[in-house]
Every structure is written in C-alpha cells, then in structure tokens.
Write a protein that holds these residues in place. Structure first.
Motif, PDB file in Angstrom:
ATOM      1  N   THR A 199     -14.987  31.062 -71.357  1.00  0.00           N
ATOM      2  CA  THR A 199     -16.266  31.066 -72.049  1.00  0.00           C
ATOM      3  C   THR A 199     -16.878  29.669 -72.187  1.00  0.00           C
ATOM      4  OG1 THR A 199     -14.847  31.312 -73.993  1.00  0.00           O
ATOM      5  CG2 THR A 199     -16.087  33.239 -73.309  1.00  0.00           C
ATOM      6  N   LEU A 255     -24.046  21.463 -70.122  1.00  0.00           N
ATOM      7  CA  LEU A 255     -23.030  20.965 -71.049  1.00  0.00           C
ATOM      8  C   LEU A 255     -21.647  21.085 -70.418  1.00  0.00           C
ATOM      9  CD1 LEU A 255     -24.368  22.638 -74.328  1.00  0.00           C
ATOM     10  CD2 LEU A 255     -24.788  20.306 -73.487  1.00  0.00           C
ATOM     11  N   ILE A 315     -18.486  30.343 -63.227  1.00  0.00           N
ATOM     12  CA  ILE A 315     -17.633  30.236 -62.038  1.00  0.00           C
ATOM     13  C   ILE A 315     -16.169  30.450 -62.407  1.00  0.00           C
ATOM     14  CG2 ILE A 315     -17.340  27.706 -62.148  1.00  0.00           C
ATOM     15  CD1 ILE A 315     -17.690  29.867 -58.986  1.00  0.00           C
ATOM     16  N   THR A 316     -15.745  30.005 -63.599  1.00  0.00           N
ATOM     17  CA  THR A 316     -14.327  30.128 -63.960  1.00  0.00           C
ATOM     18  C   THR A 316     -13.956  31.599 -64.134  1.00  0.00           C
ATOM     19  OG1 THR A 316     -14.555  28.017 -65.106  1.00  0.00           O
ATOM     20  CG2 THR A 316     -12.564  29.277 -65.550  1.00  0.00           C
ATOM     21  N   THR A 330     -15.868  22.791 -58.176  1.00  0.00           N
ATOM     22  CA  THR A 330     -15.113  22.596 -56.931  1.00  0.00           C
ATOM     23  C   THR A 330     -13.724  23.221 -56.989  1.00  0.00           C
ATOM     24  OG1 THR A 330     -16.228  20.467 -56.690  1.00  0.00           O
ATOM     25  CG2 THR A 330     -14.283  20.806 -55.337  1.00  0.00           C
ATOM     26  N   HIS A 349     -16.935  18.183 -54.657  1.00  0.00           N
ATOM     27  CA  HIS A 349     -16.398  16.818 -54.626  1.00  0.00           C
ATOM     28  C   HIS A 349     -15.075  16.735 -53.905  1.00  0.00           C
ATOM     29  CE1 HIS A 349     -19.070  15.286 -57.680  1.00  0.00           C
ATOM     30  NE2 HIS A 349     -18.761  16.247 -58.507  1.00  0.00           N
ATOM     31  N   SER A 368     -24.410  19.481 -60.490  1.00  0.00           N
ATOM     32  CA  SER A 368     -25.046  18.675 -59.439  1.00  0.00           C
ATOM     33  C   SER A 368     -24.944  19.380 -58.088  1.00  0.00           C
ATOM     34  CB  SER A 368     -24.374  17.304 -59.334  1.00  0.00           C
ATOM     35  OG  SER A 368     -24.353  16.676 -60.583  1.00  0.00           O
ATOM     36  N   LEU A 397     -22.350  19.783 -56.158  1.00  0.00           N
ATOM     37  CA  LEU A 397     -21.524  19.067 -55.181  1.00  0.00           C
ATOM     38  C   LEU A 397     -20.144  19.691 -55.116  1.00  0.00           C
ATOM     39  CD1 LEU A 397     -22.471  15.384 -56.017  1.00  0.00           C
ATOM     40  CD2 LEU A 397     -23.186  16.757 -54.058  1.00  0.00           C
ATOM     41  N   GLY A 420     -12.515  23.311 -69.274  1.00  0.00           N
ATOM     42  CA  GLY A 420     -12.551  22.106 -68.445  1.00  0.00           C
ATOM     43  C   GLY A 420     -12.607  22.470 -66.969  1.00  0.00           C
ATOM     44  N   LEU A 441     -14.668  32.112 -80.182  1.00  0.00           N
ATOM     45  CA  LEU A 441     -13.688  33.190 -80.063  1.00  0.00           C
ATOM     46  C   LEU A 441     -12.259  32.754 -80.366  1.00  0.00           C
ATOM     47  CD1 LEU A 441     -15.030  35.044 -76.879  1.00  0.00           C
ATOM     48  CD2 LEU A 441     -15.056  35.886 -79.228  1.00  0.00           C
ATOM     49  N   THR A 459     -23.052  26.786 -68.049  1.00  0.00           N
ATOM     50  CA  THR A 459     -22.977  25.494 -67.355  1.00  0.00           C
ATOM     51  C   THR A 459     -23.005  25.624 -65.840  1.00  0.00           C
ATOM     52  OG1 THR A 459     -21.700  24.635 -69.210  1.00  0.00           O
ATOM     53  CG2 THR A 459     -21.534  23.429 -67.152  1.00  0.00           C
ATOM     54  N   SER A 460     -22.454  26.725 -65.323  1.00  0.00           N
ATOM     55  CA  SER A 460     -22.252  26.821 -63.867  1.00  0.00           C
ATOM     56  C   SER A 460     -23.542  26.743 -63.064  1.00  0.00           C
ATOM     57  CB  SER A 460     -21.508  28.109 -63.528  1.00  0.00           C
ATOM     58  OG  SER A 460     -20.237  28.092 -64.107  1.00  0.00           O
ATOM     59  N   VAL A 515     -13.353  37.237 -70.039  1.00  0.00           N
ATOM     60  CA  VAL A 515     -14.567  37.047 -70.833  1.00  0.00           C
ATOM     61  C   VAL A 515     -15.293  35.805 -70.313  1.00  0.00           C
ATOM     62  CG1 VAL A 515     -15.510  36.854 -73.156  1.00  0.00           C
ATOM     63  CG2 VAL A 515     -13.293  37.967 -72.801  1.00  0.00           C
ATOM     64  N   ALA A 553     -22.865  41.990 -71.931  1.00  0.00           N
ATOM     65  CA  ALA A 553     -21.770  42.563 -72.711  1.00  0.00           C
ATOM     66  C   ALA A 553     -21.099  41.415 -73.446  1.00  0.00           C
ATOM     67  CB  ALA A 553     -20.787  43.271 -71.786  1.00  0.00           C
ATOM     68  N   GLU A 554     -21.480  41.240 -74.709  1.00  0.00           N
ATOM     69  CA  GLU A 554     -20.959  40.091 -75.467  1.00  0.00           C
ATOM     70  C   GLU A 554     -19.661  40.467 -76.175  1.00  0.00           C
ATOM     71  OE1 GLU A 554     -22.017  37.044 -79.112  1.00  0.00           O
ATOM     72  OE2 GLU A 554     -23.410  38.666 -78.650  1.00  0.00           O
TER      73      GLU A 554
HETATM   74  C1  LIG Z   1     -24.423  18.277 -65.554  1.00  0.00           C
HETATM   75  C2  LIG Z   1     -23.190  18.772 -64.881  1.00  0.00           C
HETATM   76  C3  LIG Z   1     -23.002  18.538 -63.526  1.00  0.00           C
HETATM   77  C4  LIG Z   1     -21.860  19.035 -62.896  1.00  0.00           C
HETATM   78  N1  LIG Z   1     -21.738  18.859 -61.556  1.00  0.00           N
HETATM   79  C5  LIG Z   1     -20.662  19.362 -60.911  1.00  0.00           C
HETATM   80  C6  LIG Z   1     -20.572  19.252 -59.513  1.00  0.00           C
HETATM   81  O1  LIG Z   1     -21.470  18.744 -58.848  1.00  0.00           O
HETATM   82  N2  LIG Z   1     -19.454  19.746 -58.906  1.00  0.00           N
HETATM   83  C7  LIG Z   1     -18.453  20.344 -59.614  1.00  0.00           C
HETATM   84  O2  LIG Z   1     -17.463  20.735 -59.001  1.00  0.00           O
HETATM   85  N3  LIG Z   1     -18.536  20.502 -60.953  1.00  0.00           N
HETATM   86  C8  LIG Z   1     -19.617  20.044 -61.624  1.00  0.00           C
HETATM   87  N4  LIG Z   1     -19.740  20.206 -62.967  1.00  0.00           N
HETATM   88  C9  LIG Z   1     -18.710  20.958 -63.695  1.00  0.00           C
HETATM   89  C10 LIG Z   1     -18.923  22.457 -63.593  1.00  0.00           C
HETATM   90  O3  LIG Z   1     -20.294  22.778 -63.547  1.00  0.00           O
HETATM   91  C11 LIG Z   1     -18.295  23.181 -64.776  1.00  0.00           C
HETATM   92  O4  LIG Z   1     -16.963  22.753 -64.924  1.00  0.00           O
HETATM   93  C12 LIG Z   1     -18.278  24.683 -64.584  1.00  0.00           C
HETATM   94  O5  LIG Z   1     -19.544  25.173 -64.207  1.00  0.00           O
HETATM   95  C13 LIG Z   1     -17.839  25.381 -65.855  1.00  0.00           C
HETATM   96  O6  LIG Z   1     -17.864  26.764 -65.597  1.00  0.00           O
HETATM   97  P1  LIG Z   1     -17.362  27.821 -66.658  1.00  0.00           P
HETATM   98  O7  LIG Z   1     -17.365  29.142 -65.993  1.00  0.00           O
HETATM   99  O8  LIG Z   1     -16.049  27.361 -67.222  1.00  0.00           O
HETATM  100  O9  LIG Z   1     -18.424  27.752 -67.834  1.00  0.00           O
HETATM  101  P2  LIG Z   1     -19.856  28.448 -67.899  1.00  0.00           P
HETATM  102  O10 LIG Z   1     -20.548  28.390 -66.607  1.00  0.00           O
HETATM  103  O11 LIG Z   1     -20.562  27.881 -69.081  1.00  0.00           O
HETATM  104  O12 LIG Z   1     -19.510  29.961 -68.146  1.00  0.00           O
HETATM  105  C14 LIG Z   1     -19.119  30.470 -69.399  1.00  0.00           C
HETATM  106  C15 LIG Z   1     -19.753  31.836 -69.531  1.00  0.00           C
HETATM  107  O13 LIG Z   1     -19.189  32.509 -70.645  1.00  0.00           O
HETATM  108  C16 LIG Z   1     -20.201  33.305 -71.215  1.00  0.00           C
HETATM  109  N5  LIG Z   1     -19.781  33.638 -72.580  1.00  0.00           N
HETATM  110  C17 LIG Z   1     -19.652  32.774 -73.615  1.00  0.00           C
HETATM  111  N6  LIG Z   1     -19.272  33.442 -74.718  1.00  0.00           N
HETATM  112  C18 LIG Z   1     -19.150  34.743 -74.381  1.00  0.00           C
HETATM  113  C19 LIG Z   1     -18.805  35.908 -75.090  1.00  0.00           C
HETATM  114  N7  LIG Z   1     -18.497  35.879 -76.392  1.00  0.00           N
HETATM  115  N8  LIG Z   1     -18.798  37.108 -74.451  1.00  0.00           N
HETATM  116  C20 LIG Z   1     -19.103  37.182 -73.121  1.00  0.00           C
HETATM  117  N9  LIG Z   1     -19.457  36.076 -72.401  1.00  0.00           N
HETATM  118  C21 LIG Z   1     -19.474  34.880 -73.017  1.00  0.00           C
HETATM  119  C22 LIG Z   1     -21.442  32.422 -71.131  1.00  0.00           C
HETATM  120  O14 LIG Z   1     -22.641  33.154 -71.249  1.00  0.00           O
HETATM  121  C23 LIG Z   1     -21.261  31.767 -69.776  1.00  0.00           C
HETATM  122  O15 LIG Z   1     -21.931  32.457 -68.743  1.00  0.00           O
HETATM  123  C24 LIG Z   1     -20.876  19.740 -63.634  1.00  0.00           C
HETATM  124  C25 LIG Z   1     -21.068  19.967 -64.998  1.00  0.00           C
HETATM  125  C26 LIG Z   1     -22.229  19.507 -65.610  1.00  0.00           C
HETATM  126  C27 LIG Z   1     -22.448  19.794 -67.053  1.00  0.00           C
END
Ligand SMILES: Cc1cc2nc3c(=O)[nH]c(=O)nc-3n(C[C@H](O)[C@H](O)[C@H](O)COP(=O)(O)OP(=O)(O)OC[C@H]3O[C@@H](n4cnc5c(N)ncnc54)[C@H](O)[C@@H]3O)c2cc1C
Length: 506
Positions: free
Chosen positions: A231, A339, A28-29, A374, A65, A61, A63, A370, A238, A56-57, A24, A199-200
C-alpha cells in the motif's frame, strides 16, 4: 479485465470464496506480487482502493535503472539487483515497454576535469554490472567520451560555450510507468488473479480483510489464507509494523521542440552536492521531463501531490545551467510529483535506502515497503517466497503485449501503438474497423486516439473517465491535453458507460 469481470470477481469474493492470498494495493508492487503468486499456482485477489497505478507508481521518472547511483552509497547489493532486473525487463518481461536511452553528462565549466574522470570511472563500474548481468552491449553500449559536436547533435540545446565534450552512457527507460502496472495486473489476471479496483481495504483480520466497494459504498469481506500489504505511502493506515518517511520527488514537463528535440537525456550536476543530478529526459510523446527533487513530505499522503514553487524554480534553474537559452516558467506545459514510500531511518530522505523491506504485522499479514519500479519483480519474488515453496517463474514470463524487439518491429500497426501496446496493437487498431477516425489523434498535437480509450474500457479495467484519461493514456500530465481527451471520452460515451459498471460494446 473490464467492468463485467470486476462485477463477477466481486460477486465471487464477497460471496465467500477463499483465496490463498489477498494482495492490498494495485501499484507496481501489489500487481507484481499478484502476478508472482498467481503464476506459481496460488489463488489470488488483488484489491485496490481506487484505480491501478493510482499512487506513486504513475509519478516516477520512468527509468529502468541499472543501479549506478546506488554504488555511490556503497549499496552494491541493490545496484546488482537493479542491473539484473533491468536486463530481465529489457530482454524478456517487457521489451515492448522498456528500451535503451542514451544519457549525456556535459563536460563544461561546472564539471572539473577530476570530477569528469571520477564520473567516467563510475560509469565503467556500472558497465561492469551490465556485463555481469548479461545485458548485451548492443542493447546498452558501453560508456564513452564524445566530442562537443556529437553531444550537441544528441542534445541540441546544450550551451556550446565552454563545452569540452560529454560522457555518453546508456540506461533503460519505460514508455510509461502506469502502462507497466496495467500490463503486470492483466498478466496476473490471465493467470487467474481476481483484480478488483475501487475496493478499499478497511481492516485486517486473521482470516482475510474487510473492504468497501467504493462504487456502491457496500462493505464486504474477502477470506484469504494470507494477506500482503503493498500500500505504499498509505501503509500506516493499515499497520503500525513499519514507520515511513515519505519524500516528494517532482518533475516538470517541457515541449521537446523547446530543447531542440533531444535524442539523449542530459544529466546536470547539482552544485555542491556530490552525486546529485538534475536530468532532462526525452519521452516518446514529444515532451522532456525535468527532474528530480527530494523533499521530506510528512503528514497524510496527498492523493495528487504537486511540486511547490521552490522545487519548480530549482529544477528550471539547475537544468538551465547547461543550456544555451535558459528555461523559464512559460516553457512548462505540465508538472507532477510523487511520494517515495521510504522506510524511516536516520539522515536526509535523499540518503535513506531505496532497498525494500518486508515486515510482519501482528495479524499475520506481511507488508512490503520501499524498493523501486525497476526491482518490482524481485520484490514480489521475495514476498511470495515467504508464502509458498513453489518456484518463482516471473523471470521467464513475458507480460501481455511483450515480444523481442525484432518481433515488435514487424507488428502490423502504427508505431506509436506498438510502443505502448506491443503485440496487442493490431487488436487495438482493429477496434477502428469501419470507424477509421478512431485511429486519428483526438486533437492536433495530443498523442491519444479514440481506439485507445475504447481498449482501456474494454480490456484494461478503466471504470471512470479519470481512469482512462489519467492512467491509461496519461493525457492528464498536460492540462491542455487532458481537456481534449475528456471530451473524446464523453463523445465516445465511455464516461457514463464505465461509471455505470457496464462494458462498452460487449
Ligand atoms: C518522484 C519519483 C520518481 C521515481 N522514479 C523511479 C524510476 O525512474 N525508476 C524506478 O525504478 N523507481 C522510481 N521511483 C520509485 C517507484 O516509483 C516506487 O518505488 C514504486 O512506484 C512504489 O510502488 P508501490 O506499488 O509500492 O506504491 P504505489 O504505487 O503508491 O501503490 C500503492 C497502492 O496501494 C493503494 N492502496 C493504499 N491503501 C489501500 C487500501 N487501504 N486498500 C486498497 N488499496 C490501497 C493505493 O491506492 C496505491 O495504488 C520513483 C519514485 C518517485 C516518488
């Protein structure tokens, strides 16, 4: 991936197909976990409530790192993980999207000699990690001190008065974060993952998840042996298994010509805060990104977080401290904020660990929060190791479009397209056969061409005008660019076609 494959995948899943794992979240995660699981031979469905890289993805920035900053907090494990993952991305997984970027720390009145020595020592330790992670010095040269003249050659807007020189070091930069997410998701799909956007997931069950098709409003269930939540800041909706303390990080965008077309990033120390910097990062699209803030952001996560006026003033002020001519609000042509999905802990959000955390939900689901862009590959490996004993393959698996830098240099397509699409650039350019205007910029100074929009709708699962404009070509970063590209999407008839669930020209 496109509207047709989505419809087909939705029919299969809603029709009762059982998968080994439903992931879900299409950031990127989640995309990384889908790829890791699919490439180990598991059947996978990835469900994203909106579009790939909606969260957030796409606000990072950008980068890759090497982990130097984590050493300051004594997080050696995380620093090492970053150095290893940076090497893997640059060398094997995504050399088309990740490349070396020089960084300068200007040595001026704000940096005492003792601080300069300490900073150089830190850079040398970071270089030790680089060597241990087996990134060649040709890819990322060792740090060195450069003269004021050389510093100003790399970053012409630096203030000359009081400049004693600069410390020059190297790290990794992504062409674009959303493009990395799309490349990972498409590689997962090439390994058999079913990727459903819009697809939520609305509920967790012990035999799968309940979901809603956001394009039609219809509910459906996906049966799965295991469920993984990726998520981000929305995880609390959730599961109560983990508490998050999101923090906002903001960037401003200024035209590169305003800073003399820099070829290196500049790190300016934040006065009174040890180890905190404001940076100016040159990008390939003619902009420089100025960041980064770290402000607690409690409450419901915003879909489109924005920098506030205080952050904006702070960034302009701090960056200007190193410049010959200070930046003002009139220099800003775009802004964005993201965020960080940080797990709660004691202290300031700036001090919370960026390490990832995997927790168990009582339903049997795993949730991961978290981490960093990178380290996405390693995070995915840790999650999928909990689901299967089969060995991980992703450290040796190039993403779609990837090839070694030498091979990329010989790809026969415009350089800008190779930078964004790698070995797929010729296929994208071929969409303009008979319509050469599709390879021209949609408007002067707007770095987007019509063929990229067609490609996004046909191959990258862009279903709406915003998917194309804001996440496949990133024109949404600059409001003036956005309106030009929205017009181009409409002129190509892609807004209506995609939203109707059809795929153009197929
Ligand atoms: C300002 C900033 C700068 C950063 N710079 C860097 C950097 O330069 N280099 C680096 O390595 N890291 C960086 N990071 C960290 C990195 O961006 C994040 O750790 C990473 O993008 C988090 O990805 P994620 O997939 O966990 O979260 P998200 O990208 O937020 O993905 C979560 C997804 O889940 C979906 N979702 C939520 N609820 C549901 C649901 N109920 N059903 C279906 N889908 C759902 C959302 O729509 C979203 O697309 C930065 C973070 C920030 C905030």
């Amino acid at each position: 991936m496109n509207a047709s494959t989505r419809r087909h995948d939705l029919e299969r899943l809603a029709g009762g197909e059982t998968v080994d794992v439903v992931v879900v979240g299409g950031g990127i995660t989640g995309a990384g976990i889908a790829l890791d699981a699919a490439s180990r031979g598991l059947s996978v469905a990835l469900l994203e409530q909106r579009d790939l890289a909606f969260g957030t993805s796409r606000w990072s920035s950008k980068l890759v790192h090497g982990g130097l900053r984590y050493l300051q907090h004594g997080e050696w494990g995380l620093a090492w993980e970053c150095a290893v993952e940076r090497a893997t991305l640059l060398r094997t997984v995504a050399p088309h999207l990740a490349r070396p970027l020089p960084f300068l720390i200007p040595l001026d009145d704000a940096v005492a000699r003792g601080t300069a020595l300490k900073s150089m020592a830190g850079l040398r330790v970071g270089d030790g990690l680089r060597m241990a992670a087996r990134t060649s010095r040709r890819a990322l040269p060792p740090p060195r001190r450069v003269s004021a003249l050389e510093a100003r050659r790399l970053a012409p807007a630096l203030r000359a008065s009081g400049l004693r020189g600069a410390l020059l070091s190297w790290d990794g930069q992504l062409e674009d974060d959303a493009r990395l997410v799309v490349a990972v998701a498409r590689t997962a799909a090439a390994h058999g993952a079913r990727v459903l956007t819009y697809a939520e997931v609305t509920g967790l069950r012990d035999d799968g998840v309940e979901a809603v098709d956001a394009l039609t409003g219809a509910g459906f269930m996906v049966r799965a042996r295991r469920v993984v939540l990726a998520t981000g800041v929305w995880t609390g909706a959730l599961t109560g298994a983990v508490e998050l303390r999101p923090s906002r990080g903001s960037h401003l965008l200024v035209p590169a010509y305003r800073l003399g077309e820099p070829r290196a990033a500049v790190n300016v120390p934040v006065p009174g805060e040890h180890g905190r910097w404001v940076f100016a990062l040159p990008r390939s699209d003619g902009l420089v990104a100025i960041g980064l803030t770290d402000v607690p952001a409690p409450g419901e996560p915003a879909d489109d977080p924005q920098p506030d006026a205080t952050e904006e003033a702070e960034l302009l002020d701090r960056a200007s401290a190193a410049l010959a001519t200070p930046l003002g609000p009139g220099d800003v042509c775009g802004r964005y904020a993201g965020l960080r999905p940080l797990a709660a802990g004691d202290g300031e959000t700036a001090d919370l660990s960026r390490r990832h955390l995997i927790v168990d939900d009582p339903s049997g689901a795993l949730a991961i929060v978290g981490g960093k862009l990178t380290t996405y590959r390693r995070m995915a490996q840790d999650v999928v190791d909990r689901l299967t004993g089969r060995p991980c393959r992703t450290h040796r698996l190039p993403l779609v479009g990837a090839a070694p830098p030498a091979a990329l240099r010989s790809v026969c397509a415009p350089e800008r397209l190779v930078r964004r699409y790698g070995t797929e650039a010729p296929a994208l350019a071929a969409l303009a056969d008979g319509r050469p205007e599709l390879l021209e910029l949609v408007a002067p100074g707007v770095p987007v061409c019509g063929a990229e929009l067609l490609w996004g709708a046909r191959h990258e699962l862009a279903l709406t005008s915003s998917d194309l404009v804001d996440r496949r070509v990133r024109a949404g970063l600059v409001p003036a660019w956005r309106s030009a590209v929205v017009e181009a999407v409409e002129a190509l008839g892609l807004d209506a076609v995609a939203e109707a669930g059809r795929t153009p020209g197929m």
